[in-house]
Design a protein around this motif. Structure first.
Motif, mmCIF file in Angstrom:
data_model
loop_
_atom_site.group_PDB
_atom_site.id
_atom_site.type_symbol
_atom_site.label_atom_id
_atom_site.label_comp_id
_atom_site.label_asym_id
_atom_site.label_seq_id
_atom_site.Cartn_x
_atom_site.Cartn_y
_atom_site.Cartn_z
ATOM 1 N N ARG A 69 -4.705 -47.448 -15.518
ATOM 2 C CA ARG A 69 -5.159 -48.813 -15.781
ATOM 3 C C ARG A 69 -4.797 -49.794 -14.668
ATOM 4 O O ARG A 69 -5.596 -50.672 -14.316
ATOM 5 C CB ARG A 69 -4.585 -49.312 -17.106
ATOM 6 C CG ARG A 69 -5.177 -48.660 -18.341
ATOM 7 C CD ARG A 69 -6.638 -49.020 -18.533
ATOM 8 N NE ARG A 69 -7.205 -48.413 -19.718
ATOM 9 C CZ ARG A 69 -7.177 -48.969 -20.914
ATOM 10 N NH1 ARG A 69 -6.579 -50.137 -21.084
ATOM 11 N NH2 ARG A 69 -7.731 -48.356 -21.947
ATOM 12 N N LEU A 70 -3.579 -49.658 -14.122
ATOM 13 C CA LEU A 70 -3.078 -50.678 -13.205
ATOM 14 C C LEU A 70 -3.162 -50.308 -11.731
ATOM 15 O O LEU A 70 -2.998 -51.188 -10.875
ATOM 16 C CB LEU A 70 -1.617 -50.997 -13.557
ATOM 17 C CG LEU A 70 -1.378 -51.524 -14.971
ATOM 18 C CD1 LEU A 70 0.102 -51.825 -15.173
ATOM 19 C CD2 LEU A 70 -2.214 -52.760 -15.245
ATOM 20 N N TYR A 71 -3.414 -49.044 -11.423
ATOM 21 C CA TYR A 71 -3.479 -48.662 -10.010
ATOM 22 C C TYR A 71 -4.767 -47.924 -9.647
ATOM 23 O O TYR A 71 -5.545 -48.397 -8.806
ATOM 24 C CB TYR A 71 -2.273 -47.800 -9.642
ATOM 25 C CG TYR A 71 -2.330 -47.296 -8.218
ATOM 26 C CD1 TYR A 71 -2.241 -48.167 -7.134
ATOM 27 C CD2 TYR A 71 -2.492 -45.930 -7.948
ATOM 28 C CE1 TYR A 71 -2.318 -47.708 -5.821
ATOM 29 C CE2 TYR A 71 -2.558 -45.459 -6.645
ATOM 30 C CZ TYR A 71 -2.477 -46.352 -5.584
ATOM 31 O OH TYR A 71 -2.558 -45.889 -4.302
#
Length: 255
Positions: A69-71
């Motif tokens: 999700r974040l990278y």
């Protein structure tokens, strides 16, 4: 149609592989949550091993989910956007550029951008539809098993809870709902762009609709957080490329 897509090779392939790891961890965790109900607590060593592996699996799933999700997803989408705008404006925003990925003859940046959104939505809606078939079948199987557990009165309540947790998880029900929603957004984008090129409005209106539709398309991908299958893209590429050429001919999409 020949295509070179280093964005997918360098970014989206890694994203898809990591998502497959997350899926496997989910299935392992779901299985262990049920197995733990049958392990005899009078054998504490075995029970502790099952719970320890279950805890490690859950933590691994949490970590992989954050990485996706974040990278990995933002990195892949950033690369795709740089290539999209670079192609539309005729500039190099990255050393990794696609070749033959966008297929239109426009030189005006806005018109070229509109055609690229149109082409993207044409491919995306078809791939999302095919993916949805598989997810519907998977959901049907899980839902049937869950209902069987729910209806069978002698079934241990712990198994029912574990089955409910699996069915209503992000990998089953949530993924299907997000994919179906994304499919409808792709279809809306496609219809909007088709009508835009068919009606040929004034330049200011054409530009405004193009930018608005592009924003909707990109925000839909971000909100749904569903990665389209590269395998299906490869399988459907030739057929969809031929359809795209036919669409351009029908709409007389020329410079």
């Amino acid at each position: 149609m020949s295509r070179s897509d280093p964005i997918r090779v360098n970014y989206f392939d890694a994203l898809e592989k990591t998502e497959r790891v997350a899926d496997r961890l989910f299935y392992v965790a779901a299985a262990l949550s049920i197995i733990s109900l049958f392990v005899d607590k009078s054998t504490p060593v075995l029970y502790d091993v099952v719970l320890t592996v279950f805890a490690i699996t859950v933590l691994g799933l949490f970590g992989v989910g954050l990485a996706v999700r974040l990278y990995l997803t933002p990195r892949a989408e950033d690369g795709r956007r740089r290539d999209f705008f670079g192609s539309a404006c005729g500039v190099n925003l990255s050393h990794q550029q696609t070749d033959g990925y966008y297929n239109n003859e426009f030189t005006d940046p806005i018109k070229r951008m509109a055609a690229q959104v149109f082409e993207n939505s044409h491919f995306s809606k078809a791939i999302a539809r095919r993916m949805a078939r598989t997810e519907r079948i998977k959901f049907g199987v899980y839902a049937a098993l869950w209902l069987a557990c729910l209806i069978y009165r002698r079934m241990d309540i712990g198994i029912v809870v574990a089955a409910s947790q699996a069915v209503f998880s992000e990998q089953v029900v949530s993924k299907l709902i997000r994919l179906e929603w994304l499919r409808t957004r792709f279809e809306t984008t496609y219809e909007t762009m088709y009508n835009l090129f068919q009606s040929k409005p004034a330049k200011a209106q054409f530009s405004a609709i193009t930018l608005d539709t592009l924003s909707m398309y990109e925000s839909a991908k971000s909100n749904a957080a569903v990665t389209l299958s590269s395998k299906l893209f490869g399988e459907m590429n030739d057929e969809l490329s031929k359809e795209w050429e036919q669409i351009k001919a029908v709409l007389k999409m020329q410079t």
